[in-house]
Write a protein that holds these residues in place. Structure first.
Motif, PDB file in Angstrom:
ATOM      1  N   LEU A 127       0.824  -1.208   0.000  1.00 46.96           N
ATOM      2  CA  LEU A 127       0.000   0.000   0.000  1.00 46.96           C
ATOM      3  C   LEU A 127       0.858   1.257   0.000  1.00 46.96           C
ATOM      4  CD1 LEU A 127      -2.519  -0.905   2.877  1.00 46.96           C
ATOM      5  CD2 LEU A 127      -3.031  -0.936   0.428  1.00 46.96           C
ATOM      6  N   ILE A 128       0.340   2.294  -0.644  1.00 49.36           N
ATOM      7  CA  ILE A 128       0.829   3.652  -0.469  1.00 49.36           C
ATOM      8  C   ILE A 128      -0.357   4.431   0.085  1.00 49.36           C
ATOM      9  CG2 ILE A 128       1.767   5.723  -1.553  1.00 49.36           C
ATOM     10  CD1 ILE A 128       2.814   3.880  -3.799  1.00 49.36           C
ATOM     11  N   VAL A 129      -0.206   4.951   1.300  1.00 51.22           N
ATOM     12  CA  VAL A 129      -1.326   5.586   2.005  1.00 51.22           C
ATOM     13  C   VAL A 129      -1.020   7.059   2.249  1.00 51.22           C
ATOM     14  CG1 VAL A 129      -2.773   5.524   4.073  1.00 51.22           C
ATOM     15  CG2 VAL A 129      -1.876   3.390   3.121  1.00 51.22           C
ATOM     16  N   PRO A 130      -1.806   7.973   1.647  1.00 47.84           N
ATOM     17  CA  PRO A 130      -1.588   9.403   1.893  1.00 47.84           C
ATOM     18  C   PRO A 130      -2.046   9.810   3.278  1.00 47.84           C
ATOM     19  CG  PRO A 130      -3.540   9.089   0.541  1.00 47.84           C
ATOM     20  CD  PRO A 130      -2.914   7.729   0.723  1.00 47.84           C
ATOM     21  N   ASP A 131      -1.686  11.007   3.663  1.00 50.73           N
ATOM     22  CA  ASP A 131      -1.971  11.501   5.010  1.00 50.73           C
ATOM     23  C   ASP A 131      -3.438  11.405   5.394  1.00 50.73           C
ATOM     24  OD1 ASP A 131      -1.422  13.316   7.466  1.00 50.73           O
ATOM     25  OD2 ASP A 131      -2.932  14.420   6.343  1.00 50.73           O
ATOM     26  N   ASP A 132      -4.332  11.809   4.497  1.00 51.96           N
ATOM     27  CA  ASP A 132      -5.748  11.872   4.885  1.00 51.96           C
ATOM     28  C   ASP A 132      -6.405  10.509   4.998  1.00 51.96           C
ATOM     29  OD1 ASP A 132      -5.918  11.250   2.220  1.00 51.96           O
ATOM     30  OD2 ASP A 132      -7.053  13.032   1.643  1.00 51.96           O
ATOM     31  N   GLN A 133      -5.645   9.427   4.732  1.00 47.91           N
ATOM     32  CA  GLN A 133      -6.155   8.065   4.922  1.00 47.91           C
ATOM     33  C   GLN A 133      -5.305   7.308   5.941  1.00 47.91           C
ATOM     34  OE1 GLN A 133      -9.005   6.845   3.291  1.00 47.91           O
ATOM     35  NE2 GLN A 133      -9.167   9.002   2.703  1.00 47.91           N
ATOM     36  N   SER A 134      -4.509   8.061   6.724  1.00 50.61           N
ATOM     37  CA  SER A 134      -3.566   7.396   7.626  1.00 50.61           C
ATOM     38  C   SER A 134      -3.902   7.636   9.088  1.00 50.61           C
ATOM     39  CB  SER A 134      -2.130   7.861   7.306  1.00 50.61           C
ATOM     40  OG  SER A 134      -1.974   9.227   7.626  1.00 50.61           O
ATOM     41  N   HIS A 135      -2.881   7.588   9.948  1.00 51.25           N
ATOM     42  CA  HIS A 135      -3.076   7.593  11.405  1.00 51.25           C
ATOM     43  C   HIS A 135      -3.659   8.896  11.936  1.00 51.25           C
ATOM     44  CE1 HIS A 135      -0.300   4.276  10.920  1.00 51.25           C
ATOM     45  NE2 HIS A 135       0.559   5.099  10.385  1.00 51.25           N
ATOM     46  N   THR A 136      -3.130  10.011  11.467  1.00 55.42           N
ATOM     47  CA  THR A 136      -3.531  11.318  11.988  1.00 55.42           C
ATOM     48  C   THR A 136      -3.942  12.208  10.824  1.00 55.42           C
ATOM     49  OG1 THR A 136      -1.200  11.967  11.920  1.00 55.42           O
ATOM     50  CG2 THR A 136      -2.082  11.242  14.042  1.00 55.42           C
ATOM     51  N   PRO A 137      -5.056  11.899  10.156  1.00 60.92           N
ATOM     52  CA  PRO A 137      -5.430  12.610   8.935  1.00 60.92           C
ATOM     53  C   PRO A 137      -5.542  14.113   9.144  1.00 60.92           C
ATOM     54  CG  PRO A 137      -7.283  11.363   9.815  1.00 60.92           C
ATOM     55  CD  PRO A 137      -6.070  10.921  10.548  1.00 60.92           C
ATOM     56  N   ASN A 138      -4.921  14.829   8.194  1.00 60.19           N
ATOM     57  CA  ASN A 138      -4.989  16.292   8.157  1.00 60.19           C
ATOM     58  C   ASN A 138      -4.363  16.976   9.362  1.00 60.19           C
ATOM     59  OD1 ASN A 138      -6.446  16.231   5.694  1.00 60.19           O
ATOM     60  ND2 ASN A 138      -8.296  15.736   6.848  1.00 60.19           N
ATOM     61  N   ASP A 139      -3.539  16.252  10.130  1.00 65.63           N
ATOM     62  CA  ASP A 139      -2.805  16.873  11.224  1.00 65.63           C
ATOM     63  C   ASP A 139      -1.544  17.500  10.642  1.00 65.63           C
ATOM     64  OD1 ASP A 139      -1.178  17.500  13.386  1.00 65.63           O
ATOM     65  OD2 ASP A 139      -1.934  15.833  14.590  1.00 65.63           O
ATOM     66  N   ILE A 140      -1.491  18.818  10.648  1.00 66.53           N
ATOM     67  CA  ILE A 140      -0.398  19.538   9.988  1.00 66.53           C
ATOM     68  C   ILE A 140       0.963  19.174  10.557  1.00 66.53           C
ATOM     69  CG2 ILE A 140      -0.485  21.555  11.495  1.00 66.53           C
ATOM     70  CD1 ILE A 140      -0.027  23.273   9.001  1.00 66.53           C
ATOM     71  N   ASN A 141       1.009  18.745  11.811  1.00 67.66           N
ATOM     72  CA  ASN A 141       2.288  18.443  12.451  1.00 67.66           C
ATOM     73  C   ASN A 141       2.826  17.075  12.058  1.00 67.66           C
ATOM     74  OD1 ASN A 141       2.427  20.877  14.031  1.00 67.66           O
ATOM     75  ND2 ASN A 141       0.828  20.024  15.327  1.00 67.66           N
ATOM     76  N   TYR A 142       1.987  16.199  11.528  1.00 70.68           N
ATOM     77  CA  TYR A 142       2.414  14.837  11.235  1.00 70.68           C
ATOM     78  C   TYR A 142       2.100  14.433   9.796  1.00 70.68           C
ATOM     79  CZ  TYR A 142       2.697  14.587  16.303  1.00 70.68           C
ATOM     80  OH  TYR A 142       3.015  14.842  17.618  1.00 70.68           O
ATOM     81  N   MET A 143       1.905  15.387   8.913  1.00 72.13           N
ATOM     82  CA  MET A 143       1.496  15.056   7.556  1.00 72.13           C
ATOM     83  C   MET A 143       2.604  14.346   6.792  1.00 72.13           C
ATOM     84  SD  MET A 143       0.143  17.525   4.492  1.00 72.13           S
ATOM     85  CE  MET A 143      -1.330  17.935   5.407  1.00 72.13           C
ATOM     86  N   CYS A 144       2.313  13.133   6.351  1.00 71.98           N
ATOM     87  CA  CYS A 144       3.221  12.403   5.471  1.00 71.98           C
ATOM     88  C   CYS A 144       2.493  11.176   4.932  1.00 71.98           C
ATOM     89  CB  CYS A 144       4.503  11.994   6.195  1.00 71.98           C
ATOM     90  SG  CYS A 144       4.261  10.807   7.514  1.00 71.98           S
ATOM     91  N   ALA A 145       3.058  10.594   3.896  1.00 74.83           N
ATOM     92  CA  ALA A 145       2.511   9.376   3.311  1.00 74.83           C
ATOM     93  C   ALA A 145       3.349   8.183   3.747  1.00 74.83           C
ATOM     94  CB  ALA A 145       2.506   9.490   1.783  1.00 74.83           C
ATOM     95  N   TYR A 146       2.739   6.996   3.717  1.00 73.54           N
ATOM     96  CA  TYR A 146       3.414   5.777   4.155  1.00 73.54           C
ATOM     97  C   TYR A 146       3.322   4.687   3.089  1.00 73.54           C
ATOM     98  CZ  TYR A 146       3.125   7.950   8.768  1.00 73.54           C
ATOM     99  OH  TYR A 146       3.233   8.814   9.820  1.00 73.54           O
ATOM    100  N   TYR A 147       4.352   3.856   3.058  1.00 77.21           N
ATOM    101  CA  TYR A 147       4.347   2.658   2.220  1.00 77.21           C
ATOM    102  C   TYR A 147       4.319   1.445   3.151  1.00 77.21           C
ATOM    103  CZ  TYR A 147       6.234  -1.252  -0.470  1.00 77.21           C
ATOM    104  OH  TYR A 147       6.417  -2.485  -1.034  1.00 77.21           O
ATOM    105  N   TYR A 148       3.442   0.479   2.843  1.00 78.52           N
ATOM    106  CA  TYR A 148       3.290  -0.722   3.672  1.00 78.52           C
ATOM    107  C   TYR A 148       3.494  -1.997   2.870  1.00 78.52           C
ATOM    108  CZ  TYR A 148       0.858   2.150   7.189  1.00 78.52           C
ATOM    109  OH  TYR A 148       0.546   3.114   8.118  1.00 78.52           O
ATOM    110  N   GLU A 149       4.058  -2.990   3.537  1.00 75.21           N
ATOM    111  CA  GLU A 149       3.980  -4.384   3.137  1.00 75.21           C
ATOM    112  C   GLU A 149       3.275  -5.078   4.282  1.00 75.21           C
ATOM    113  OE1 GLU A 149       8.103  -5.198   2.490  1.00 75.21           O
ATOM    114  OE2 GLU A 149       8.162  -4.008   0.650  1.00 75.21           O
TER     115      GLU A 149
END
Length: 226
Positions: free
Chosen positions: A197-219
């Motif tokens: 998976l490639i998961v953008p910020d708004d679908q991740s742990h802290t969506p739309n949190d300006i302090n933690y915005m980043c995308a993740y890659y998962y296996e």
């Protein structure tokens, strides 16, 4: 004269604070643009995990829904409307989560921060923690999936929950459950489901949190819990 200089200095300080505040207000859009550029760069030149150096071929959701298959020989990932990219490595044994069904899921994964290129957290090795899986309950309500990490002994059974302080399962991690089979191997040759998976910020742990915005890659693998 000194008083004039003092007044000018104070006014300049106030102006600086105001400008800085405006810059911070705009930072969300700047970070969002940066996140998108990082995802785009990663798609063109993967630098993490099992797909390092293998250019990703993106297919549309419309193409994917014809057969719900991603061709591994072409390193295909489907791009969903919500911005999540998914590659099905193994569809798994068992059955797809039905409408109205609830289940317990065991996940083992590696999570990479696409912005930094670093391995953020994993639970597939005892070296990184006492758990060997993240455990959560999921419910399918007319195609909408909701998940909550399980609590045992007063603690959430999740490395992700401990890492990010969010007891809700990220939407991006739930998305594959619409297409993979959730089961437990009982016969020779059966395997649990696995996706990338490639998961953008708004679908991740802290969506739309300006302090933690980043995308993740998962296996990540999915197994039905007992």
């Amino acid at each position: 004269m000194n008083k004039t200089i003092y007044v000018v200095t104070v006014l300049l300080a106030i102006l600086f604070v105001a400008v800085t505040s405006c810059d911070e207000y705009e930072t969300y859009e700047q970070k969002r643009d940066f996140e998108r550029s990082q995802i785009s760069s990663f798609v063109n030149n993967p630098t993490m995990g099992e797909i390092t150096g293998k250019k990703i071929n993106v297919i549309t959701e419309t193409e994917f829904l014809k057969d719900t298959v991603t061709d591994l020989s072409k390193n295909e990932f489907v791009l969903f409307e919500d911005g999540v990219y998914m590659q099905i490595v193994r569809r798994g044994c068992g059955s797809i989560l039905k409408n109205g069904e609830a289940a317990t899921v065991l996940c083992r994964f590696k999570e990479y921060n696409i912005n930094t290129g670093e391995l953020s957290v994993r639970n597939d090795s005892a070296y990184y923690g006492h758990q060997y899986y993240d455990k959560f309950d999921v419910t399918n309500s007319s195609g909408t999936l909701t998940g909550v990490f399980c609590i045992e002994g007063g603690e959430y059974q999740s490395m992700l929950c401990h890492q990010y302080g969010n007891h809700l399962v990220p939407d991006g991690i739930l998305e594959p459950l619409k297409y993979i089979k959730l089961g437990r191997p009982t016969n020779a040759g059966e395997e649990i489901a696995k996706v990338r998976l490639i998961v953008p910020d708004d679908q991740s742990h802290t969506p739309n949190d300006i302090n933690y915005m980043c995308a993740y890659y998962y296996e990540i693998t999915y197994e039905r819990g007992i």
